[in-house]
Design an enzyme around this catalytic site. Structure first.
Site, PDB file in Angstrom:
ATOM      1  N   LYS A  80       0.861  -1.178   0.000  1.00  0.00           N
ATOM      2  CA  LYS A  80       0.000   0.000   0.000  1.00  0.00           C
ATOM      3  C   LYS A  80       0.895   1.225   0.000  1.00  0.00           C
ATOM      4  CE  LYS A  80      -4.516   0.988   0.648  1.00  0.00           C
ATOM      5  NZ  LYS A  80      -5.726   0.283   0.274  1.00  0.00           N
ATOM      6  N   GLY A 181     -21.167   6.092   5.338  1.00  0.00           N
ATOM      7  CA  GLY A 181     -20.304   6.551   4.247  1.00  0.00           C
ATOM      8  C   GLY A 181     -20.897   6.173   2.911  1.00  0.00           C
ATOM      9  N   VAL A 182     -21.365   7.189   2.167  1.00  0.00           N
ATOM     10  CA  VAL A 182     -21.967   6.903   0.857  1.00  0.00           C
ATOM     11  C   VAL A 182     -21.148   7.591  -0.232  1.00  0.00           C
ATOM     12  CG1 VAL A 182     -24.274   6.267   1.590  1.00  0.00           C
ATOM     13  CG2 VAL A 182     -23.714   8.688   1.382  1.00  0.00           C
ATOM     14  N   GLY A 183     -19.852   7.264  -0.244  1.00  0.00           N
ATOM     15  CA  GLY A 183     -18.934   7.781  -1.260  1.00  0.00           C
ATOM     16  C   GLY A 183     -18.852   6.808  -2.419  1.00  0.00           C
ATOM     17  N   VAL A 185     -17.870   3.759  -2.883  1.00  0.00           N
ATOM     18  CA  VAL A 185     -18.405   2.401  -2.712  1.00  0.00           C
ATOM     19  C   VAL A 185     -19.831   2.457  -2.168  1.00  0.00           C
ATOM     20  CG1 VAL A 185     -18.120   0.173  -1.557  1.00  0.00           C
ATOM     21  CG2 VAL A 185     -16.090   1.447  -2.304  1.00  0.00           C
ATOM     22  N   TYR A 187     -22.242   4.580  -2.235  1.00  0.00           N
ATOM     23  CA  TYR A 187     -23.310   4.997  -3.150  1.00  0.00           C
ATOM     24  C   TYR A 187     -23.770   3.809  -4.009  1.00  0.00           C
ATOM     25  CZ  TYR A 187     -25.582   6.927  -7.233  1.00  0.00           C
ATOM     26  OH  TYR A 187     -26.475   7.156  -8.239  1.00  0.00           O
TER      27      TYR A 187
END
Ligand code: NAD
Length: 354
Positions: A80, A181-183, A185, A187
């Site tokens: 990473k 969290g609706v970013g 992924v 969403y």
């Protein structure tokens, strides 16, 4: 900073610091294991307050990638990278190109892609300086592109496997899901869940993101600090890591925790607290492998999107096997998954495996 003594250090093979004065790049690459192939994992851009915080994060994330890639059966090791900086302010094409030169200097030992704070567009700048990058734009029908929707598909199928195992239901009609969290992924996950009749509650720090899913998928907006404690069938963490910890777990009322976020458990023993509370936990790096599966197929070249989707469809069976084994052996799902992953990497069981 005593890197070798850090709690997050797990015999990582390589940790490299990259700096470019002209663009202000400050980046770190960590390779946890290359036992199964060149290390692959995304690049996170985050305004870490200290270098120690950035090192701890990259070490933890790199190990997670080793486990994720091993578990998904990919011919890739785990690594990473992090870029220290505020992604909404400090991004420039030159910065990502300088990052590309840094990655290129590792000669293919590490392959990068997007992660939190970086995008497909950023990776196109990286690709000007190195070929060791994926998550670039893809032609229609070909493997590749933004990994977010592919991660969402794997999480969606994983939630169905968890609902089947824990609640004995083969469909999602009326199943309540709280998505944190609706970013990128979250969403797409909401779209898939809503299409199967799940009842959604959502929270995000960005009001516009919440409004969008409420308008499109009839989701209910919930305050960020209330979402974790909702009485729902499924809690799906799709924001940042360490949300499952000694403070939050006693407040949880969900039957299942299954989401995209990496490193959801603050510590390995938090898995035992979930198990004691009767909450089925879908190990994060097993359920959220859809994106890296897409990245791997894209990097390999010549694969179709249909092949990527077929690979992602193996995720629920993998999870069900872990759920069954954990129940049979009365162990936590994360301990079972860690043991399988570490064995594939040729590593001794971790001291936190219980
Ligand atoms: P993203 O940055 O697009 O979305 C994350 C969202 O979470 C943002 O909208 C943000 O405002 C919100 N958020 C942050 N803190 C929050 C909080 N405390 N409460 C509610 N919302 C909060 O990131 P993403 O690509 O959707 O990834 C989400 C998670 O899944 C990350 O942990 C990421 O590492 C992990 N993941 C992503 C992928 C991928 O393919 N994108 C693959 C594997 C794992």
């Amino acid at each position: 900073m005593e890197i070798f003594d850090m709690r997050e250090f797990d015999a990582h093979e390589l940790v490299v610091f990259g700096h470019d004065a002209a663009t202000g790049l400050r980046a770190i690459v960590a390779i946890h294991s290359s036992a199964l192939g060149p290390a692959a994992g995304g690049c996170r851009m985050w305004p870490y307050l200290t270098s120690a915080e950035a090192v701890a994060d990259v070490l933890r994330l790199a190990r997670g990638m080793s486990y994720k890639n091993a578990m998904a059966g990919l011919p890739l090791g785990g690594g990473k990278s992090v870029i220290i900086g505020e992604s909404r302010k400090a991004k420039t094409p030159e910065l990502f190109e300088a990052f590309g030169h840094f990655i290129d200097s590792l000669g293919g030992r590490y392959i990068t892609a997007e992660d939190v704070g970086t995008t497909t567009a950023d990776m196109t700048h990286v690709a000007r300086a190195t070929r060791y990058v994926a998550g670039l734009g893809a032609a229609p029908g070909a493997a590749g592109g933004d990994p977010g929707p592919k991660t969402a598909l794997g999480v969606f199928l994983g939630i169905k496997a968890a609902v089947r195992f824990r609640l004995g239901r083969s469909d999602l009609a009326g199943i309540s899901v709280a998505v944190q969290g609706v970013g990128g992924v979250g969403y797409h996950l909401c779209a898939l869940l809503a299409a199967e009749g799940a009842v959604l509650s959502v929270a995000d720090l960005r009001p516009a993101a919440v409004q969008r899913v409420c308008a499109e998928f009839k989701a209910r907006a919930v305050a960020v600090d209330e979402l974790l404690a909702l009485d729902v069938d499924v809690l799906s963490p799709c924001a940042l890591g360490a949300v499952l910890n000694a403070q939050s777990i006693p407040r949880l009322r969900a039957r299942i925790v299954a989401g995209a976020a990496n490193n959801q458990l603050a510590q390995g023993q938090d898995g035992a607290a979930l198990q004691s509370a009767g909450i089925l936990y879908a190990p994060d790096y097993v359920i959220n492998a859809g994106g890296i599966i897409s990245v791997a197929r894209e990097y390999e070249g010549g694969a179709s999107e249909a092949q990527v989707i077929a690979d992602i469809q193996a995720i629920p069976a993998r999870l069900s096997e872990i759920f069954e084994r954990a129940r049979r052996e009365n162990r936590t799902t994360n301990a079972v998954a860690d043991q399988i992953a570490r064995a594939r990497l040729g590593r001794q069981p971790h001291k936190l495996v219980a």
